[in-house]
Motif scaffolding. Structure first.
Motif, mmCIF file in Angstrom:
data_model
loop_
_atom_site.group_PDB
_atom_site.id
_atom_site.type_symbol
_atom_site.label_atom_id
_atom_site.label_comp_id
_atom_site.label_asym_id
_atom_site.label_seq_id
_atom_site.Cartn_x
_atom_site.Cartn_y
_atom_site.Cartn_z
ATOM 1 N N PHE A 1 -23.165 -16.436 1.627
ATOM 2 C CA PHE A 1 -22.536 -17.492 0.829
ATOM 3 C C PHE A 1 -23.590 -18.400 0.208
ATOM 4 O O PHE A 1 -24.462 -18.929 0.910
ATOM 5 C CB PHE A 1 -21.634 -18.360 1.704
ATOM 6 N N LEU B 1 -19.484 -23.191 -1.533
ATOM 7 C CA LEU B 1 -18.820 -23.745 -0.348
ATOM 8 C C LEU B 1 -18.541 -25.235 -0.504
ATOM 9 O O LEU B 1 -17.699 -25.790 0.196
ATOM 10 C CB LEU B 1 -19.671 -23.511 0.900
ATOM 11 N N VAL C 1 -15.459 -18.418 5.318
ATOM 12 C CA VAL C 1 -16.572 -18.302 6.269
ATOM 13 C C VAL C 1 -16.036 -17.954 7.652
ATOM 14 O O VAL C 1 -16.556 -17.046 8.332
ATOM 15 C CB VAL C 1 -17.386 -19.607 6.327
ATOM 16 N N GLN D 1 -15.038 -14.328 7.936
ATOM 17 C CA GLN D 1 -16.177 -13.425 8.071
ATOM 18 C C GLN D 1 -16.794 -13.501 9.466
ATOM 19 O O GLN D 1 -17.148 -12.483 10.059
ATOM 20 C CB GLN D 1 -17.226 -13.744 7.006
ATOM 21 N N VAL E 1 -23.205 -13.479 9.109
ATOM 22 C CA VAL E 1 -22.837 -14.434 8.061
ATOM 23 C C VAL E 1 -23.971 -15.435 7.871
ATOM 24 O O VAL E 1 -24.479 -16.001 8.848
ATOM 25 C CB VAL E 1 -21.536 -15.181 8.404
ATOM 26 N N LEU F 1 -20.970 -24.719 10.887
ATOM 27 C CA LEU F 1 -20.213 -23.514 10.536
ATOM 28 C C LEU F 1 -20.445 -22.387 11.539
ATOM 29 O O LEU F 1 -19.676 -21.428 11.581
ATOM 30 C CB LEU F 1 -20.613 -23.040 9.134
ATOM 31 N N ILE G 1 -23.153 -20.382 11.508
ATOM 32 C CA ILE G 1 -23.713 -19.233 10.794
ATOM 33 C C ILE G 1 -25.205 -19.436 10.560
ATOM 34 O O ILE G 1 -25.760 -20.498 10.845
ATOM 35 C CB ILE G 1 -22.993 -19.004 9.447
#
Length: 214
Positions: free
Chosen positions: A15, A21, A105, A108, A115, A133, A135
């Protein structure tokens, strides 16, 4: 195209951050938050001529960003920036992040895919967002010496072809993965072109049907 992952064993989901985002750029608002209106305005004056050169195509985007970083961050302690980044994330999370992007997100992550954010913004500023997040993060690295920012980028600005190169440096050949990528600007074209599933401005209220040609 559905974001759900069927076989996530080799899925890499990437991303972009700013505008993808988030609802807007994050770095300049971070600088305003960190330094306050008075200091921000005073230093911003130094960027008027470089900005005009950029508008007149006599300076590149990367050159303008170099000046922005040098103007605000040269000589600043890294720990101070890291703390301000954590505070900025805490205060502006709700108003900055796109709810539909957060859902994507989470989808995923829950699928078992790898991610990561891949952004031109400084990794130091985005780390609290990536941590929240849950990630990984690839961003533009800022040079630090003896705990102090030099005002220079370490390596290159993480945009355009550099996004693909940085991803490959971390994860190896992208051909080894089923790559999904989300982006919204020219700086994401190469990353999107490398993906089996490219998503162009998927979380915008008015969605472009397809990415402009590279």
């Amino acid at each position: 195209m559905d974001n759900d992952v069927v076989n996530a064993g080799n899925a890499l989901s990437v991303f972009d951050f700013d505008g993808t985002l988030t609802k807007r750029d994050s770095f300049v608002p971070f600088l305003l938050f960190a330094f306050g209106h008075r200091v921000f305005a005073r230093r911003l004056v130094r960027l008027v001529i470089p900005a005009l050169k950029y508008i007149g195509r006599r300076a590149t985007r990367d050159e303008l960003k170099d000046i922005l970083i040098r103007t605000f961050l040269a000589g600043v302690e890294a720990t101070w920036v890291e703390q301000k980044a954590a505070d900025f994330c805490e205060r502006y999370w709700t108003r900055l992040m796109r709810p539909s992007g957060l859902i994507a997100v989470a989808t995923q992550v829950n699928s078992g895919a790898i991610v990561t954010i891949c952004s031109a913004s400084p990794a130091m500023v985005l780390k609290p967002f990536a941590d929240r997040l849950g990630i990984r993060l690839i961003g533009t690295d800022l040079e630090v010496k003896d705990g102090v920012l030099t005002g220079r980028i370490s390596g290159q600005n993480c945009r355009c072809a550099q996004k693909v190169e940085r991803l490959q440096a971390v994860y190896g050949p992208l051909s080894s993965y089923h790559l999904r990528a989300w982006g919204d600007t020219r700086g994401d074209y190469e990353m999107l072109a490398a993906a089996q599933e490219p998503y162009w401005r998927p979380f915008h209220r008015v969605k472009s049907k397809k990415m402009p040609p590279i």
